[in-house]
Design a protein around this motif. Sequence first.
Motif, PDB file in Angstrom:
ATOM      1  N   GLY A  16       0.812  -1.212   0.000  1.00 20.58           N
ATOM      2  CA  GLY A  16       0.000   0.000   0.000  1.00 20.58           C
ATOM      3  C   GLY A  16       0.844   1.260   0.000  1.00 20.58           C
ATOM      4  O   GLY A  16       0.586   2.201  -0.755  1.00 20.58           O
TER       5      GLY A  16
ATOM      6  N   CYS B 272       2.614   1.582  -3.368  1.00 22.66           N
ATOM      7  CA  CYS B 272       1.657   1.991  -4.400  1.00 22.66           C
ATOM      8  C   CYS B 272       1.323   3.471  -4.266  1.00 22.66           C
ATOM      9  O   CYS B 272       1.173   4.169  -5.276  1.00 22.66           O
TER      10      CYS B 272
ATOM     11  N   LEU C 175      -2.644  -3.621  -5.975  1.00 20.92           N
ATOM     12  CA  LEU C 175      -3.684  -4.036  -5.034  1.00 20.92           C
ATOM     13  C   LEU C 175      -5.008  -4.164  -5.769  1.00 20.92           C
ATOM     14  O   LEU C 175      -5.318  -3.356  -6.639  1.00 20.92           O
TER      15      LEU C 175
ATOM     16  N   GLU D  90      -9.245  -4.163  -5.401  1.00 23.26           N
ATOM     17  CA  GLU D  90     -10.107  -3.279  -4.622  1.00 23.26           C
ATOM     18  C   GLU D  90     -10.136  -3.717  -3.157  1.00 23.26           C
ATOM     19  O   GLU D  90     -10.009  -2.897  -2.243  1.00 23.26           O
TER      20      GLU D  90
ATOM     21  N   HIS E 109      -6.750  -2.998  -1.616  1.00 26.54           N
ATOM     22  CA  HIS E 109      -6.592  -1.562  -1.363  1.00 26.54           C
ATOM     23  C   HIS E 109      -7.314  -1.159  -0.076  1.00 26.54           C
ATOM     24  O   HIS E 109      -6.762  -0.442   0.757  1.00 26.54           O
TER      25      HIS E 109
END
Length: 136
Positions: free
Chosen positions: A24, A27, A72, A74, A77
């Motif tokens: 995360g 990203c 990721l 959905e 994420h």
Amino acid sequence: MTEQAQELNKRLGRSAEDYLEAIGLLCQQHGAAQVSDIAQMLGVKKPSVTAAMRRLAEAGLIDYHQYAPIQLTEAGHHYAARVIRAHNILHRFMMEIAGLAPERADEAACLIEHILTYEEITAMGAKLNPPVNMQE
């Protein structure tokens, strides 16, 4: 917390949460994550990252293909955002309320985020000034 999120919390362990948090953050910074960057961030070897990526892909949390950037899904994420938010709340709490130095606050947050529930962390966030709401 939704029933789906509770089930996911039971299935994922500390290690998987750490990997999702790293993905995360990477990203957010770079738009995608690479195995080598995750390994460096977590201080683990690339084969360990690869094995973890396969498990996270099987759980439907990431899109992973060998040698390709990791994205990721959905669901991934959402889960990664919760872990990152929990870490940030705990880090602030450890510095502002407990008076820990930033580095020690980060270490403590890393440990505590796996022990407390999201509801407990949210309650801690409410004690900060300004308060932090962990709900999306």
